[in-house]
Motif scaffolding. Structure first.
Motif, PDB file in Angstrom:
ATOM      1  N   ILE A  63      -3.510   4.989  -2.253  1.00 28.13           N
ATOM      2  CA  ILE A  63      -4.576   5.623  -1.482  1.00 28.13           C
ATOM      3  C   ILE A  63      -4.149   7.048  -1.142  1.00 28.13           C
ATOM      4  O   ILE A  63      -3.061   7.271  -0.600  1.00 28.13           O
ATOM      5  CB  ILE A  63      -4.886   4.851  -0.196  1.00 28.13           C
ATOM      6  CG1 ILE A  63      -5.257   3.401  -0.521  1.00 28.13           C
ATOM      7  CG2 ILE A  63      -6.017   5.517   0.577  1.00 28.13           C
ATOM      8  CD1 ILE A  63      -5.417   2.521   0.695  1.00 28.13           C
ATOM      9  N   GLY A  64      -4.980   8.002  -1.473  1.00 30.43           N
ATOM     10  CA  GLY A  64      -4.733   9.390  -1.118  1.00 30.43           C
ATOM     11  C   GLY A  64      -5.866   9.922  -0.268  1.00 30.43           C
ATOM     12  O   GLY A  64      -7.036   9.582  -0.487  1.00 30.43           O
ATOM     13  N   THR A  65      -5.538  10.722   0.722  1.00 31.70           N
ATOM     14  CA  THR A  65      -6.556  11.386   1.532  1.00 31.70           C
ATOM     15  C   THR A  65      -6.374  12.889   1.415  1.00 31.70           C
ATOM     16  O   THR A  65      -5.267  13.375   1.192  1.00 31.70           O
ATOM     17  CB  THR A  65      -6.479  10.963   3.013  1.00 31.70           C
ATOM     18  OG1 THR A  65      -5.157  11.236   3.518  1.00 31.70           O
ATOM     19  CG2 THR A  65      -6.767   9.488   3.176  1.00 31.70           C
ATOM     20  N   MET A  66      -7.466  13.623   1.575  1.00 32.04           N
ATOM     21  CA  MET A  66      -7.390  15.072   1.443  1.00 32.04           C
ATOM     22  C   MET A  66      -8.561  15.737   2.154  1.00 32.04           C
ATOM     23  O   MET A  66      -9.624  15.139   2.334  1.00 32.04           O
ATOM     24  CB  MET A  66      -7.402  15.482  -0.034  1.00 32.04           C
ATOM     25  CG  MET A  66      -8.637  15.048  -0.805  1.00 32.04           C
ATOM     26  SD  MET A  66      -8.699  15.693  -2.490  1.00 32.04           S
ATOM     27  CE  MET A  66      -9.226  17.378  -2.155  1.00 32.04           C
ATOM     28  N   ASN A  67      -8.319  16.970   2.566  1.00 28.91           N
ATOM     29  CA  ASN A  67      -9.365  17.827   3.119  1.00 28.91           C
ATOM     30  C   ASN A  67      -9.694  18.873   2.066  1.00 28.91           C
ATOM     31  O   ASN A  67      -8.846  19.710   1.740  1.00 28.91           O
ATOM     32  CB  ASN A  67      -8.867  18.496   4.403  1.00 28.91           C
ATOM     33  CG  ASN A  67      -9.923  19.378   5.042  1.00 28.91           C
ATOM     34  OD1 ASN A  67     -10.995  19.605   4.475  1.00 28.91           O
ATOM     35  ND2 ASN A  67      -9.628  19.904   6.213  1.00 28.91           N
ATOM     36  N   VAL A 110       0.855  -1.187   0.000  1.00 28.60           N
ATOM     37  CA  VAL A 110       0.000   0.000   0.000  1.00 28.60           C
ATOM     38  C   VAL A 110       0.888   1.233   0.000  1.00 28.60           C
ATOM     39  O   VAL A 110       1.794   1.353   0.828  1.00 28.60           O
ATOM     40  CB  VAL A 110      -0.927   0.024   1.237  1.00 28.60           C
ATOM     41  CG1 VAL A 110      -1.792   1.274   1.232  1.00 28.60           C
ATOM     42  CG2 VAL A 110      -1.798  -1.224   1.281  1.00 28.60           C
ATOM     43  N   LEU A 111       0.618   2.150  -0.924  1.00 24.25           N
ATOM     44  CA  LEU A 111       1.298   3.444  -0.944  1.00 24.25           C
ATOM     45  C   LEU A 111       0.283   4.503  -0.536  1.00 24.25           C
ATOM     46  O   LEU A 111      -0.722   4.716  -1.221  1.00 24.25           O
ATOM     47  CB  LEU A 111       1.858   3.753  -2.329  1.00 24.25           C
ATOM     48  CG  LEU A 111       2.640   5.067  -2.441  1.00 24.25           C
ATOM     49  CD1 LEU A 111       3.860   5.056  -1.530  1.00 24.25           C
ATOM     50  CD2 LEU A 111       3.066   5.321  -3.881  1.00 24.25           C
ATOM     51  N   TYR A 112       0.547   5.146   0.589  1.00 28.02           N
ATOM     52  CA  TYR A 112      -0.409   6.079   1.188  1.00 28.02           C
ATOM     53  C   TYR A 112       0.132   7.497   1.117  1.00 28.02           C
ATOM     54  O   TYR A 112       1.243   7.761   1.557  1.00 28.02           O
ATOM     55  CB  TYR A 112      -0.694   5.677   2.632  1.00 28.02           C
ATOM     56  CG  TYR A 112      -1.525   6.672   3.403  1.00 28.02           C
ATOM     57  CD1 TYR A 112      -2.654   7.252   2.832  1.00 28.02           C
ATOM     58  CD2 TYR A 112      -1.181   7.033   4.699  1.00 28.02           C
ATOM     59  CE1 TYR A 112      -3.416   8.166   3.540  1.00 28.02           C
ATOM     60  CE2 TYR A 112      -1.944   7.938   5.414  1.00 28.02           C
ATOM     61  CZ  TYR A 112      -3.050   8.503   4.824  1.00 28.02           C
ATOM     62  OH  TYR A 112      -3.798   9.409   5.522  1.00 28.02           O
ATOM     63  N   VAL A 113      -0.682   8.407   0.562  1.00 24.21           N
ATOM     64  CA  VAL A 113      -0.317   9.819   0.459  1.00 24.21           C
ATOM     65  C   VAL A 113      -1.351  10.636   1.220  1.00 24.21           C
ATOM     66  O   VAL A 113      -2.473  10.822   0.753  1.00 24.21           O
ATOM     67  CB  VAL A 113      -0.243  10.292  -1.002  1.00 24.21           C
ATOM     68  CG1 VAL A 113       0.328  11.700  -1.068  1.00 24.21           C
ATOM     69  CG2 VAL A 113       0.594   9.336  -1.843  1.00 24.21           C
ATOM     70  N   ASP A 114      -0.981  11.104   2.396  1.00 25.44           N
ATOM     71  CA  ASP A 114      -1.866  11.982   3.162  1.00 25.44           C
ATOM     72  C   ASP A 114      -1.756  13.393   2.594  1.00 25.44           C
ATOM     73  O   ASP A 114      -0.678  13.821   2.170  1.00 25.44           O
ATOM     74  CB  ASP A 114      -1.458  11.964   4.636  1.00 25.44           C
ATOM     75  CG  ASP A 114      -2.522  12.590   5.523  1.00 25.44           C
ATOM     76  OD1 ASP A 114      -3.655  12.816   5.039  1.00 25.44           O
ATOM     77  OD2 ASP A 114      -2.228  12.864   6.703  1.00 25.44           O
ATOM     78  N   GLU A 115      -2.891  14.108   2.571  1.00 21.80           N
ATOM     79  CA  GLU A 115      -2.950  15.459   1.991  1.00 21.80           C
ATOM     80  C   GLU A 115      -2.435  15.434   0.550  1.00 21.80           C
ATOM     81  O   GLU A 115      -1.583  16.229   0.150  1.00 21.80           O
ATOM     82  CB  GLU A 115      -2.140  16.448   2.840  1.00 21.80           C
ATOM     83  CG  GLU A 115      -2.534  16.486   4.308  1.00 21.80           C
ATOM     84  CD  GLU A 115      -3.940  17.010   4.544  1.00 21.80           C
ATOM     85  OE1 GLU A 115      -4.594  17.460   3.580  1.00 21.80           O
ATOM     86  OE2 GLU A 115      -4.408  16.941   5.692  1.00 21.80           O
TER      87      GLU A 115
END
Length: 653
Positions: free
Chosen positions: A180-184, A136-141
């Motif tokens: 997986i990327g997360t963002m506000n 899993v490659l996770y990119v926060d913001e």
């Protein structure tokens, strides 16, 4: 390192169920292309993503293989191979986190500097993509990550391979991972082109049900008090989930996507007017994965529905001011109540029915096109007191840049020293190595150093990194006169349209934007500096006009905003756009206070533009004087059409 929060312990809700499903589907079939998780702060986005790796089945790798190829795949090759009689070991799946400030070298890998300089060997040092293979490659913001890095990640996720051609290194390796990327969204949006590259997207929000919120707090406090004990409570549920994922992975290749199902997917995508065909492909893959997840051997109507809910909402955004989402009622109408028909028998393809002729379509009974036969509306009259005027459709404006050479965050507006761009020099510090400058720095010191043979002896103080000139993002602060003297409907429409166009341009160039308005006896910070132009566009339409002109208050509020932003981020260079006719009628000694406020603003050394809104045969020239006090470019009102306003603002660079 504490145990991760269990995936099965995340409190169930509609949003959480969609998030868990999207993560599981892309785990079953990484070809889907990853998941983008959008949501406000504090909604457990990162917690849920970090928990995913623990429920993924462990993998077999060769001992010592930095690229984690699958020993069971005879076609898989590793730059560390070949592996003759190498030991095979089983290890958990890795969760690799990509920091927002990562460089391209860190992501792709680069020349191993120590061995190149000390031993003269060209050797590749793997990056994060190699480490994330089969994990899993996770990119926060992810919305704050530089665009070219996002493109790089999405390309690797789509191709399943990474190719490195740089610094004398030529390497290609497998890079299949769950991205997986997360963002506000409050901190800025991704460009629609990048949104489309994510396979699935999920919107999450905090639950409004008090019982659900209390359960979230209860579980989180229990986990913080005893992570090991809390994880033990969910061990069986985690093991069951892992087994189900593994079974779905084995089943997914056997799931049948019938012709009627494929046509239904195409019908749904066409009806929602998504651009391109990537939506059709992703929806089909997600539907197959969903069928495997629930244990079916053939894609059904429900599989298509679940896939469409995850694959289509973000692809309907044509511009940054469009709200994401999907009309579920329309989706249900398109899918119908009946199950998909059986596969049609093989045979000659049916002949299409003849198309209607133009005379049939345009006959006397044909409905008129929207707006046909109607005028464009009567002439716009003056806006009434405290009236609100909407902007017209935005257009593509010219480029605006701030004077000088900055060092702000990577963007697409003003010249700056950046991590990418053309090389203009070298200096000590972190970054891409400048080999020639490093050798030149080391050469004068060789006499006093111990050397091995004819090799150059290099020390840490010799290292020089390349200085590159690229582009930075800026803060564009609008200070808008919303008083009665600016309230003419046509004028405010022109002004708002120009500002809306600049907001759209700021979105594309990754700028921050802010909005100050002044009317009556006060100035208001309508929009604190933000990277979310969606919010800015909404606030712009809500601005009323009418009342006196407190010019001093408006300028002082702009100065306060810029002072605060300079403290928060000294590298973020601002551009101030003041839209006014220069009148000052609010409060005692309004003219004198306005002059003092303008002189204070001028002392900040800003790049400023004044748009003169004064009209009529008798002009007082107050905006001309204001521009002089600010050291700003003055634009007369005759040029305040939508195109002329933006062109004048941008010509200041």
């Amino acid at each position: 390192m504490p145990l991760p929060y269990p995936f099965s312990a995340v409190v169930a809700s509609d949003d959480r169920d969609h998030l868990a499903l999207a993560l599981v589907l892309t785990t079953i079939s990484p070809e889907i292309g990853g998941v983008l998780v959008r949501g406000e702060k504090g909604t457990a986005k990162s917690t849920t993503v970090r928990a995913l790796a623990a429920v993924m089945p462990p993998i077999d790798v060769y001992a010592g293989d930095r690229f984690s190829v699958d020993p069971a795949d005879s076609s898989a090759t590793s730059p560390d191979g070949p592996f003759v009689d190498a030991e095979v070991e089983t290890r958990p799946v890795r969760l690799v986190e990509l920091p927002v400030g990562a460089t391209e070298d860190r992501v792709l890998g680069s020349l191993h500097l120590e061995r190149a300089l000390s031993h003269g060997r060209v050797e590749y040092e793997p990056g994060l993509l190699a480490r994330a293979h089969r994990g899993v490659l996770y990119v926060d913001e992810v919305n704050l990550l530089h665009d070219h890095l996002v493109d790089l990640l999405l390309d690797a996720a789509a191709m399943g391979r990474a190719t490195i051609e740089r610094d004398g290194v030529s390497v290609e390796h497998a890079a299949r991972f769950v991205l997986i990327g997360t963002m506000n969204p409050e901190e800025g949006e991704l460009r629609p082109q990048l949104l489309d590259r994510f396979g699935l997207t999920v919107e999450v929000a905090a639950p409004r049900d008090p019982e659900l919120r209390a359960e979230v707090v209860r579980r989180r406090m229990a986990y913080d008090a005893d992570p090991a004990g809390f994880a033990e409570r969910y061990r069986d549920a985690e093991a069951e989930l892992t087994a189900r994922v593994e079974a779905a992975r084995e089943r997914v290749a056997k799931v049948r996507l019938s012709e009627p199902a494929l046509l239904k997917i195409a019908e749904v995508c066409a009806a929602f007017e998504v651009d391109g065909l990537r939506a059709d492909i992703v929806t089909a893959r997600a539907a197959v994965a969903h069928a495997a997840w629930v244990g079916r051997d053939e894609v059904t109507r429900e599989d298509i529905r679940q896939a469409a809910l995850l694959a289509l909402p973000h692809r309907r955004r044509r511009n940054p001011f469009d709200a994401p989402g999907l009309d579920e009622d329309l989706l249900d109408q398109l899918l119908g109540d009946d199950e998909l028909p059986p596969e049609p028998p093989e045979g000659p393809a049916p002949q299409p029915e003849p198309e209607a002729t133009s005379s049939d379509a345009d006959g006397p009974d044909a409905p008129a096109a929207p707006g046909e036969g109607e005028g464009e509306g009567g002439p716009a009259g003056p806006a009434g007191p405290d009236s609100t005027v909407a902007a017209a459709s935005p257009y593509r404006p010219k480029l605006l840049t701030v004077h000088g050479l900055g060092e702000g965050d990577a963007g697409r507006r003003s010249r700056a020293i950046a991590s990418s761009g053309r090389r203009v020099g070298a200096r000590r510090g972190s970054g891409s190595l400048h080999l020639v400058e490093t050798l030149l720095a080391a050469a004068p010191r060789q006499a006093g150093r111990e050397r091995t043979g004819s090799r150059v002896a290099l020390h840490a103080e010799d290292l020089r990194t390349a200085v590159r000139e690229g582009r930075e993002a800026n803060l564009v602060l609008f200070c808008v006169d919303a008083s009665g003297s600016m309230a003419a409907r046509k004028r405010m429409t022109q002004v708002k349209t120009a500002i809306l166009s600049l907001l759209l341009d700021a979105y594309r160039r990754r700028d921050k934007v802010g909005l100050v308005t002044f009317r009556g006896d006060r100035a208001d910070l309508v929009l604190p500096p933000t990277r979310s132009v969606d919010i800015a566009a909404a606030r712009l339409d809500e601005i009323p006009a009418g009342g006196r002109t407190p010019l001093a208050e408006g300028l002082l509020e702009a100065a306060r905003v810029l002072d605060r932003e300079r403290i928060r981020d000294p590298r973020l260079r601002p551009l101030l756009v003041v839209v006014t006719d220069g009148r000052a009628t609010g409060g005692p000694d309004a003219v004198g206070r306005s002059q003092q406020a303008a002189e204070h603003l001028a002392s900040l050394g800003l790049t400023t533009v004044v748009i003169d809104g004064e009209t009529g045969p008798l002009r007082l020239g107050l905006a001309v004087r204001l521009a002089g006090l600010l050291g700003a470019e003055h634009v007369p009102v005759a040029e305040v059409s939508a195109d002329a306003l933006t062109g004048a603002v941008r010509s200041v660079a």
